[in-house]
Design an enzyme around this catalytic site. Structure first.
Site, short mmCIF file in Angstrom:
data_model
loop_
_atom_site.label_atom_id
_atom_site.label_comp_id
_atom_site.label_asym_id
_atom_site.label_seq_id
_atom_site.Cartn_x
_atom_site.Cartn_y
_atom_site.Cartn_z
N ASP A 1 0.82 -1.21 0.00
CA ASP A 1 0.00 0.00 0.00
C ASP A 1 0.86 1.27 0.00
OD1 ASP A 1 -2.36 1.41 0.01
OD2 ASP A 1 -2.55 1.41 2.19
N LEU B 1 10.22 -20.78 -3.03
CA LEU B 1 9.25 -19.83 -2.49
C LEU B 1 7.90 -19.90 -3.22
CD1 LEU B 1 8.64 -17.20 -0.76
CD2 LEU B 1 9.49 -15.91 -2.73
N HIS C 1 2.21 3.06 -8.98
CA HIS C 1 2.02 1.62 -9.16
C HIS C 1 3.21 1.01 -9.90
CE1 HIS C 1 -1.85 2.07 -7.46
NE2 HIS C 1 -2.43 2.65 -8.51
C1 IPE Z 1 -5.37 -2.55 0.42
O1 IPE Z 1 -5.07 -1.22 0.14
C2 IPE Z 1 -5.45 -3.35 -0.83
C3 IPE Z 1 -4.19 -3.55 -1.55
C4 IPE Z 1 -3.02 -3.14 -1.18
C5 IPE Z 1 -4.31 -4.32 -2.76
P1 IPE Z 1 -6.21 -0.12 -0.08
O2 IPE Z 1 -5.52 1.13 -0.40
O3 IPE Z 1 -7.21 -0.61 -1.05
O4 IPE Z 1 -6.88 -0.09 1.37
P2 IPE Z 1 -7.69 1.08 2.08
O5 IPE Z 1 -8.77 1.53 1.14
O6 IPE Z 1 -6.72 2.17 2.38
O7 IPE Z 1 -8.21 0.45 3.33
C1 IPE Z 2 -1.66 0.17 -3.28
O1 IPE Z 2 -1.45 1.55 -3.34
C2 IPE Z 2 -2.03 -0.42 -4.61
C3 IPE Z 2 -3.39 -0.99 -4.64
C4 IPE Z 2 -4.28 -0.87 -3.72
C5 IPE Z 2 -3.74 -1.72 -5.83
P1 IPE Z 2 -2.65 2.58 -3.33
O2 IPE Z 2 -3.08 2.81 -4.74
O3 IPE Z 2 -3.72 2.16 -2.43
O4 IPE Z 2 -1.92 3.86 -2.79
P2 IPE Z 2 -2.50 4.90 -1.74
O5 IPE Z 2 -2.94 4.13 -0.55
O6 IPE Z 2 -3.63 5.62 -2.41
O7 IPE Z 2 -1.35 5.79 -1.44
MG MG Z 3 -4.08 2.46 -0.46
#
Ligand code: IPE
Ligand code: IPE
Ligand code: MG
Length: 252
Positions: free
Chosen positions: A31, A142, A48
């Site tokens: 995240d 792994l 990403h």
């Molecule tokens: C959790 O992150 C899901 C992934 C990393 C794939 P999110 O960014 O979707 O979670 P919230 O919305 O902050 O809880």
């Molecule tokens: C995690 O990063 C990737 C996915 C959830 C797919 P985010 O896209 O949630 O990044 P933030 O949390 O908005 O910074």
């Molecule tokens: Mg996120």
């Protein structure tokens, strides 16, 4: 205490890692990509893309250390709420990553699996995933579980439905349903529960990840955004884990 690294190694932290007490299974909530990009005035998709580099390093490190299982939260059942452009960029990135990396992963004896309902993913993503899973299916190193269109609640509900069907068909009695039996109906069937759950990005929540399986997992949170997460971050998390006293409800 086993030790991989030579005495003159500059990687001081790694020297202190106890290789006899490694987590068997690490689960990772990748995240913070969006905020990493925002901080740099870049579009979220740039975050990403940068996240993929972190992914490469984490898989390589887990593989080198001899970790058994790495489960990666890549796309949740709730992530469909995002703008279509972002969803589509994430799906494209998955295809790009697998195409580019699968040979190397295979060479390193990594076995790729998925959890979540991948049938809802775009056709070309599905094709790429299936071919990576197929190519690596006999590998013994792994195990990398990629969570795609995954939600813990959805997984539990599917398990409940599967068991109801068995009861309806008179294949089992309700009394026979215990925790071991239930686990056979989860996507993680055959995989030990995560010992360590890592969430970078500063959020202190689980966001529907592995709800059943984390009953006794250890957690490690950090403010690092996922694209900045590297080998050192992982070693730090594992070293913290090694200081934990896991009691599983018992006493020492
Ligand atoms: C959790 O992150 C899901 C992934 C990393 C794939 P999110 O960014 O979707 O979670 P919230 O919305 O902050 O809880
Ligand atoms: C995690 O990063 C990737 C996915 C959830 C797919 P985010 O896209 O949630 O990044 P933030 O949390 O908005 O910074
Ligand atoms: Mg996120």
């Amino acid at each position: 205490m086993r030790n991989l690294f030579a005495k003159d190694s500059k990687k001081n932290d790694e020297e202190n890692l106890n290789l006899d007490r490694l987590p068997k299974h690490i689960a990772m909530i990748m995240d913070g990509n969006g905020r990493w990009a925002k901080k740099r005035g870049l579009p979220r998709t740039a975050g990403h893309k940068a996240g993929v580099e972190a992914l490469r390093e984490v898989i390589r490190t887990c593989s080198e250390l001899g970790i058994g299982y790495l489960t990666l939260y890549a796309f949740s059942t709730e992530n469909w709420k995002r703008p279509v452009d972002e969803v589509s960029a994430l799906m494209k990135l998955l295809v790009y990553y697998l195409r580019k990396e699968v040979k190397e992963l295979h060479k390193n004896n990594v076995k790729i699996r998925t959890i979540g309902d991948i049938s809802k993913l775009p056709q070309n993503s599905l094709k790429e995933i299936n071919s990576a899973v197929d190519l690596t299916k006999n590998n013994t190193g792994l195990v990398v579980n990629i969570a795609l269109n995954y939600g813990g609640r959805n997984e539990i509900l599917n398990g409940v439905k599967g068991i109801c069907q068995k009861v309806k068909n008179n294949e089992i009695n309700i009394e026979q349903i215990d925790e071991d039996y239930f686990e056979e109906f989860l996507d993680t069937k055959g995989v030990p529960d995560p010992d360590l759950v890592i969430r970078p990005s500063g959020e202190l929540r689980i966001s529907n990840f592995l709800l059943w399986q984390i009953a006794y997992s250890e957690f490690w949170f950090s403010n690092i955004f996922w694209p900045d997460f590297n080998r050192e971050s992982l070693i730090e998390a594992i070293m913290d884990y090694q200081k934990r006293d896991r009691r599983f409800g018992g006493i020492k």
